[in-house]
Write an enzyme that holds these catalytic residues in place. Structure first.
Site, PDB file in Angstrom:
ATOM      1  N   GLU A  37       0.838  -1.262   0.007  1.00 60.85           N
ATOM      2  CA  GLU A  37       0.019  -0.035   0.036  1.00 60.85           C
ATOM      3  C   GLU A  37       0.815   1.288  -0.126  1.00 60.85           C
ATOM      4  O   GLU A  37       0.433   2.466  -0.614  1.00 60.85           O
ATOM      5  CB  GLU A  37      -0.809   0.063   1.250  1.00 60.85           C
ATOM      6  CG  GLU A  37      -2.214   0.920   1.043  1.00 60.85           C
ATOM      7  CD  GLU A  37      -3.183   0.580   2.305  1.00 60.85           C
ATOM      8  OE1 GLU A  37      -4.076  -0.099   1.764  1.00 60.85           O
ATOM      9  OE2 GLU A  37      -3.144   1.109   3.300  1.00 60.85           O
ATOM     10  N   GLU A  61       1.998   1.571  -3.277  1.00 58.11           N
ATOM     11  CA  GLU A  61       0.976   1.994  -4.318  1.00 58.11           C
ATOM     12  C   GLU A  61       0.555   3.689  -3.842  1.00 58.11           C
ATOM     13  O   GLU A  61       0.596   4.517  -4.988  1.00 58.11           O
ATOM     14  CB  GLU A  61      -0.463   1.480  -3.975  1.00 58.11           C
ATOM     15  CG  GLU A  61      -1.554   1.407  -4.594  1.00 58.11           C
ATOM     16  CD  GLU A  61      -2.778   0.773  -4.157  1.00 58.11           C
ATOM     17  OE1 GLU A  61      -2.722   0.288  -3.068  1.00 58.11           O
ATOM     18  OE2 GLU A  61      -3.800   0.933  -4.909  1.00 58.11           O
ATOM     19  N   CYS A  71      -8.313  -1.948   4.476  1.00 53.88           N
ATOM     20  CA  CYS A  71      -8.260  -3.300   5.225  1.00 53.88           C
ATOM     21  C   CYS A  71      -9.308  -3.612   6.184  1.00 53.88           C
ATOM     22  O   CYS A  71      -9.508  -4.463   6.799  1.00 53.88           O
ATOM     23  CB  CYS A  71      -6.950  -3.101   6.071  1.00 53.88           C
ATOM     24  SG  CYS A  71      -6.742  -1.649   6.827  1.00 53.88           S
ATOM     25  N   SER A  97      -7.301   1.573  -2.117  1.00 55.48           N
ATOM     26  CA  SER A  97      -6.353   0.942  -2.365  1.00 55.48           C
ATOM     27  C   SER A  97      -6.602  -0.499  -2.928  1.00 55.48           C
ATOM     28  O   SER A  97      -7.714  -0.892  -2.596  1.00 55.48           O
ATOM     29  CB  SER A  97      -5.560   0.610  -1.116  1.00 55.48           C
ATOM     30  OG  SER A  97      -4.444  -0.411  -1.214  1.00 55.48           O
ATOM     31  N   CYS A 124      -9.928  -1.647  14.783  1.00 54.03           N
ATOM     32  CA  CYS A 124     -10.440  -3.093  14.856  1.00 54.03           C
ATOM     33  C   CYS A 124     -10.426  -3.433  16.638  1.00 54.03           C
ATOM     34  O   CYS A 124     -11.095  -4.179  16.980  1.00 54.03           O
ATOM     35  CB  CYS A 124      -9.052  -4.127  14.539  1.00 54.03           C
ATOM     36  SG  CYS A 124      -8.867  -3.633  12.650  1.00 54.03           S
ATOM     37  N   GLU A 128     -16.192 -10.961   4.445  1.00 53.65           N
ATOM     38  CA  GLU A 128     -14.897 -10.646   3.520  1.00 53.65           C
ATOM     39  C   GLU A 128     -14.373 -12.024   2.774  1.00 53.65           C
ATOM     40  O   GLU A 128     -14.096 -12.114   1.786  1.00 53.65           O
ATOM     41  CB  GLU A 128     -13.843 -10.000   4.105  1.00 53.65           C
ATOM     42  CG  GLU A 128     -12.484  -9.530   3.253  1.00 53.65           C
ATOM     43  CD  GLU A 128     -11.580  -8.955   4.169  1.00 53.65           C
ATOM     44  OE1 GLU A 128     -11.171  -9.118   5.154  1.00 53.65           O
ATOM     45  OE2 GLU A 128     -11.038  -7.914   3.605  1.00 53.65           O
ATOM     46  N   GLU A 164     -14.383 -12.638  -4.810  1.00 54.02           N
ATOM     47  CA  GLU A 164     -13.181 -12.132  -5.385  1.00 54.02           C
ATOM     48  C   GLU A 164     -11.916 -12.589  -4.261  1.00 54.02           C
ATOM     49  O   GLU A 164     -10.853 -12.634  -4.800  1.00 54.02           O
ATOM     50  CB  GLU A 164     -12.854 -10.376  -5.086  1.00 54.02           C
ATOM     51  CG  GLU A 164     -14.122  -9.591  -6.007  1.00 54.02           C
ATOM     52  CD  GLU A 164     -15.247  -9.522  -5.151  1.00 54.02           C
ATOM     53  OE1 GLU A 164     -15.526 -10.001  -4.006  1.00 54.02           O
ATOM     54  OE2 GLU A 164     -16.107  -8.962  -5.441  1.00 54.02           O
ATOM     55  N   LYS A 208     -15.256  -9.780   8.802  1.00 55.03           N
ATOM     56  CA  LYS A 208     -14.204 -10.360   8.232  1.00 55.03           C
ATOM     57  C   LYS A 208     -14.971 -11.756   7.836  1.00 55.03           C
ATOM     58  O   LYS A 208     -14.296 -12.282   6.932  1.00 55.03           O
ATOM     59  CB  LYS A 208     -13.186 -10.821   9.218  1.00 55.03           C
ATOM     60  CG  LYS A 208     -12.219  -9.719   9.493  1.00 55.03           C
ATOM     61  CD  LYS A 208     -11.212  -9.247   8.590  1.00 55.03           C
ATOM     62  CE  LYS A 208     -10.410  -7.997   8.783  1.00 55.03           C
ATOM     63  NZ  LYS A 208      -9.677  -7.799   7.631  1.00 55.03           N
TER      64      LYS A 208
END
Ligand code: SF4
Ligand code: SF4
Ligand code: SF4
Length: 583
Positions: free
Chosen positions: A280, A283, A300, A320, A505, A362, A367, A359
């Protein structure tokens, strides 16, 4: 601010003018039970469990909603108060299933505890006609059991006022009142972003995470599988709080506990946080040097990602393309580790222990798959991990300290602070500074992004003197406010860190019940302490990360990195879970 003086159960206390009776009681260290109160939000006074007596007043008053006034004499434990409280609880129980034995909240349920404290040993009213509604198991993250709902409204308020999502609301009147998604749809069909903040605040078993613990035990019982585990930074911080030890001690015992559960390897999601920083940070530099798209927004937090997909689809190119550390680690296990260890990827199961219910969603996104298969096969929350310890009758405190498997387990202090709001930005800036100058900054040079302010700003001066500005945001309501300004071109940020949950988190929807701002700050403090005690403070200095690039990934943003560690996003409807377009 001017002060007023009151007494609570005879204890004198001075509080700020404008405080409620509940605030005054808290200051006097007198506990008043509540079911609907949320710290920091306007009171509704809907549950009435917190009603107290005030000298000179004929009726009881709800302490959460009633302002304290100078000279007020408050009593919280008179027989009249206790009988009224008992009656309010009995009314809730009159329409509540006697399900405690099988309920996920049993032993950790505010309603059950309140009934216990009130000395309720039998039903005042036989359960007659009652509201019946099926359990909604449609969501990968949250299970809704409307029959256990006591209509306190906390989930509705958190979802709307804190997270700015409004996926659930009150519906119906009187006896037919329910808390439901719009049009009584299944939760998975709505804009719910799976953050679990409603689960964390629900006082009963009406909202719980979907538990994947049984699946994990089945993997571990299957000798044909190689089942490995990874744990996020915020999990060890929560364990430190639960078991009364330092973050470092909790981390070491957690590793031993996971080995005792039977995991073949214990990896650290912090390793993948270091990997995320490499990808990242690079990037960000590329986008700054090549004209955008800016701001680059962190990716994230899967709750934030789904929020952006629903409400800011025009900004998806700003996100990102990095997968979250959870998914990066899964992809590295199923490809890099599988190749190095000569283990067939199809025999590997990756379990993730996370502070987060999103999560789970996710991990199931289509993907999140590479040649090695699904990146992550099961996600359990910190709460589920603690339940697993209970199922094993494990005494966490007396476990010997252990160490992560080094291969995908070595991490820097920068990886540890990922679990707190500001941590991703701080860790990234440490490495971006190095990439720009060839020198490390002081590890604390970017600590301006620490703390629980909803929106923080930071500046980085580049070697050519140009100043790059960034923002750090936690809580989706705050994200909405800033994203509206970004969308209308009012900001000049080059990067933005967004975490869906209040505090990041450490305040995730899968953390042990009873979160408040103080606890969230304490858990963040555990992570900063772990960082401080690490010899390695910079992601780019992690030798296992350097080795992964030398042996396998080649360089940040290489073709292989893109194939394993990066992803894409999709626009979704503002009103339902439906996909609208792909980015
Ligand atoms: S929500 Fe609480 S009171 Fe209701 S069944 Fe579950 S544990 Fe029992
Ligand atoms: S999980 Fe988050 S978005 Fe979904 S209903 Fe609960 S608070 Fe709202
Ligand atoms: S689902 Fe839970 S938080 Fe929401 S209104 Fe019902 S009891 Fe309260």
């Amino acid at each position: 601010m001017s002060k007023i003086n009151v007494t609570v159960n005879g204890r004198p206390v001075a509080v700020d003018a404008g405080s409620t009776i509940l605030d005054a009681a808290n200051k006097a260290q007198v506990r008043i039970p509540t079911l609907c109160h949320i710290e920091g939000l306007e009171p509704t006074g809907s549950c009435r469990v917190c009603s107290v007596e005030v000298e000179g007043r004929k009726t009881l008053v709800p302490s959460c909603a009633e302002p304290a006034t100078d000279g007020m004499k408050i009593r919280t434990n008179t027989p009249r108060v206790l009988l009224a409280r008992k009656q309010m609880i009995q009314l809730m129980l009159a329409n509540h299933p006697d399900d405690c034995l099988y309920c996920m909240r049993a032993g950790d349920c505010d309603l059950q505890q309140m009934a216990e404290d009130a000395g309720i040993r039998e039903r005042a009213w036989r359960r007659g006609e009652h509201r019946s509604h099926p359990v909604d198991r449609s969501s990968p993250s949250v299970v809704r059991d409307p029959e256990k709902c006591i209509l306190c409204g906390k989930c509705v308020r958190v979802c709307d006022e804190v997270q700015g999502v409004a996926a659930i609301d009150h519906a119906g009147r009187g006896f037919d009142s329910f808390v439901l998604p719009a049009f009584d749809d299944e939760l998975a069909s709505t804009t719910c972003v799976n953050c679990g903040q409603c689960v964390a605040i629900c006082p009963t078993g009406a909202l719980v995470e979907r538990s994947d613990l049984s699946r994990v035990w089945r993997y571990l019982a299957d000798d044909a599988l190689v089942t490995v585990v990874q744990t996020a930074p915020a999990v060890r911080a929560a364990l430190a709080h639960v078991y009364g030890m330092s973050g470092g001690d909790a981390e070491a015992r957690m590793v031993t506990a996971l080995r005792e559960m039977g995991f073949a390897q214990v990896f650290d999601t912090q390793y993948a946080a270091d990997l995320t920083i490499m990808e990242e940070g690079t990037e960000l530099l590329h986008r700054i040097q090549e004209g955008g798209p800016l701001p680059l927004i962190t990716s994230c937090s899967p709750g934030w990602i789904k929020f952006a997909e629903h409400f800011y689809p025009d900004s998806l190119e700003n996100l990102s393309t990095c997968k979250s550390p959870q998914q990066m680690l899964g992809a590295m296990v199923k490809n890099y580790w599988a190749e190095q260890m000569d283990v067939p990827a199809e025999n590997i199961r990756v379990v993730a222990v996370m502070p987060c219910t999103a999560k789970k969603f996710e991990a199931e996104r289509p993907e999140m798959e590479t040649e090695g298969g699904r990146d992550v096969d099961a996600v359990i929350t910190t709460r589920e991990l603690i339940r697993a310890f209970g199922e094993m009758s494990m005494d966490f405190e007396v476990l010997e300290p252990g160490e992560f498997d080094r291969f995908l387990g070595a991490s820097s202090g920068a990886g540890a602070i990922f679990g707190a709001t500001g941590g991703v930005a701080e860790a990234a800036l440490r490495t971006v500074f190095y990439l720009l100058t060839g020198e490390n900054p002081g590890p604390e040079d970017f600590e301006a992004v620490r703390g629980l302010e909803g929106v923080k700003e930071i500046e980085l001066t580049l070697p050519d003197g140009a100043v790059v500005r960034g923002a750090v945001i936690h809580g989706l309501g705050n994200a909405r406010r800033v994203m509206d300004r970004v969308a209308s071109g009012e900001t000049d940020y080059a990067f933005i860190e967004i975490m869906a949950c209040p505090g990041g988190c450490v305040g995730g929807g899968g953390q042990p019940y009873g979160a408040d701002l103080q606890r969230t700050a304490e858990l963040a403090g555990e992570l900063y302490e772990i960082d401080e005690k690490r010899v390695l403070r910079f992601s780019h200095e992690n030798p296992e990360i350097q080795k992964a690039y030398e042996d396998y990934l080649e360089s940040p943003l290489s073709d292989r990195s893109h194939a394993l560690l990066h992803t894409q996003y999709r626009g979704r409807s503002q009103f339902s879970a439906e996909d609208e377009a792909s980015e």
